[in-house]
Enzyme design. Structure first.
Site, PDB file in Angstrom:
ATOM      1  CB  SER B  19      -0.751   0.811   0.996  1.00  0.00           C
ATOM      2  OG  SER B  19      -1.507  -1.401   1.016  1.00  0.00           O
ATOM      3  NE  ARG B  44       1.420   4.471   9.514  1.00  0.00           N
ATOM      4  CZ  ARG B  44       1.468   2.901   9.276  1.00  0.00           C
ATOM      5  NH1 ARG B  44      -0.242   2.231   9.680  1.00  0.00           N
ATOM      6  NH2 ARG B  44       1.969   1.832   9.331  1.00  0.00           N
ATOM      7  CG  HIS B  47      -2.375   3.036   4.884  1.00  0.00           C
ATOM      8  ND1 HIS B  47      -2.492   2.525   6.180  1.00  0.00           N
ATOM      9  CD2 HIS B  47      -1.532   1.343   4.041  1.00  0.00           C
ATOM     10  CE1 HIS B  47      -2.186   0.784   5.906  1.00  0.00           C
ATOM     11  NE2 HIS B  47      -2.529   0.214   4.830  1.00  0.00           N
TER      12      HIS B  47
END
Lengths: 220, 220
Positions: B19, B44, B47
Site C-alpha cells: 500500500s 499514513r 493510507h
C-alpha cells in the site's frame, strides 16, 4: 481572543442538526438528488467524513436500508472487523432493540489461526461470526480480506445463515476496490462504498444511521 | 469463483508495504514532493483514508513530527476526544515507551458538567486532561469544540502544563475549519488537517505514525 469571533454560536445539541442542514444545502447546490430510501444513510456518511464523494460512491442493493433497519429493529447483532468500528457504533441503541456487538480481532486464538493458515485476522473473524449461525449485520470498514472471505464462504455455501446485511466499506489500496466489486455481485443485501475510500468511521456511520432510522429518529 | 481471479496475491504481512509503495508512486505521479520530515505521517494518513487531499491539507508547525516522536518516546501519554480514536491508537507501542491513553468521554460526571455548563462533553474532556497537569499529546479527531476549549485555555493561561503536541483533525461542518485555524495560530506544536476533513481514524493514524517513528519502524 479575537479568533473566537469567527465561530458560529451553535448550542451543542444543535450542532448535528445544523451540519445536516449544510449537507442538504450543498447537495442541492451540486444538483445531487439522493434516493429518498437511502438518503439519511448517505447524509450520515457525509457528516462523518465531510466527503461529498460518498453521494455517488455508496451503492445500495435493493431496499438495503429498509432491510438493515428491519433487521436491527428485530434485535439483529452486528459484527465488525475492527475495534475502531465497534467503538463508533451506538451500542445503547443497538442494545435497546436486543442486538449486541461482536468483534473477535483481539482474541488470541484468532491471531494464532491467522498466522497458521496465512490469512488475515480479519478473515478469521468473519469465520468466527459465521460460526455463530445467526443472522448478523457484517460491518467491514477496514479489511478487504474480510469481505473476500465472506464472498468465498457465501459462494462455497459455507455460511449456515446468510448475512442480514453486509456493510462493505474497507479503505485502501490493495484489493479494496476488487473486494467491494465481489460483494456487489452477490445476491445478499449490501451497502458498499465503491472505490478505494471507506473506513471504520464510515462503517460505524452506516450502522448508526440504520439504528437511528430504526428508532424513528434519524439524527438521534 | 472467477471473481477472485482479479485479486492480487499479497501475503497479509505485505499488504501494508505494498500500500505504501502505491501511495508513494501516486504521489510522484501527481508531482507531490512531501517534506521528508513529515512524509511518513502524511503517507499514513493517506493510507488510512485513501484520500490524497491530505498531502496538501496537513499543516505541521515547526518540527512537529520530531517533537511528537520525542514526546512519545519519552513516555508522554495521549488524550483523545472520542473512544473511536482511542480504539485506533496502538496501545502496545504507546505502553512500550511508558505512555498511556486517556479518554474521559464516557465519564458520568463529564456528561453532567457538560449539560450544566452548556458545553460539549468533548470540551469538558479537554479540561479534565489539562487538570492532569502533565504534558500530553492531545488528539482531537471529532469535536471542534475540544480544539476551541484548548485554544481558550491556552490563551487564558489556564493550562498549567502546555500540550506536548496538538493533533487537530476534527471533521465536519460547524466551526471545524475555524477551530483548526485557531490552533494553527498558536505557538504550540501542532499537526492540523486544514479544511473540513479529518476524523478519529485520521487522528489515530497520525499518533500511530509518530509511535512507529519513535520505534524506528515507520510501518510497524
Amino acid at each position: 481572543m479575537s479568533g473566537l469571533d469567527k465561530l458560529q454560536h451553535v448550542r451543542p445539541a444543535e450542532i448535528e442538526a445544523r451540519s445536516f442542514e449544510i449537507i442538504s444545502a450543498e447537495l442541492a447546490e451540486r444538483g445531487v438528488v439522493l434516493d429518498p430510501e437511502n438518503e439519511l444513510v448517505v447524509k450520515r456518511v457525509i457528516h462523518t467524513s465531510a466527503d461529498f464523494e460518498y453521494a455517488g460512491a455508496l451503492e445500495f442493493s435493493e431496499h438495503a436500508t429498509a432491510i438493515g433497519v428491519e433487521a436491527l429493529r428485530g434485535g439483529c447483532s452486528v459484527v465488525t472487523d475492527t475495534k475502531m468500528a465497534a467503538a463508533g457504533i451506538n451500542k445503547r441503541v443497538l442494545a435497546k432493540f436486543g442486538g449486541g456487538l461482536h468483534n473477535f480481532i483481539s482474541d488470541a486464538d484468532v491471531a494464532a489461526e491467522a498466522k497458521e493458515r496465512g490469512l488475515t485476522r480479519s478473515a478469521i473473524c468473519m469465520e468466527r461470526a459465521a460460526a455463530l449461525e445467526k443472522p448478523l449485520v457484517y460491518a467491514v470498514g477496514n479489511a478487504p480480506t474480510a469481505l473476500v472471505r465472506l464472498y468465498e464462504m457465501l459462494e462455497a455455501g459455507e455460511m449456515p445463515v446468510a448475512p442480514a446485511l453486509i456493510v462493505g466499506v474497507p479503505v485502501g489500496f490493495v484489493n479494496v476496490v476488487e473486494s467491494k466489486e465481489l460483494i456487489c455481485g452477490l445476491d445478499v443485501p449490501h451497502i458498499v462504498a465503491r472505490g478505494r475510500k471507506g473506513g471504520s468511521n464510515v462503517a460505524a456511520a452506516i450502522v448508526n444511521a440504520l439504528l437511528y432510522l430504526a428508532s424513528g429518529n434519524a439524527r438521534e
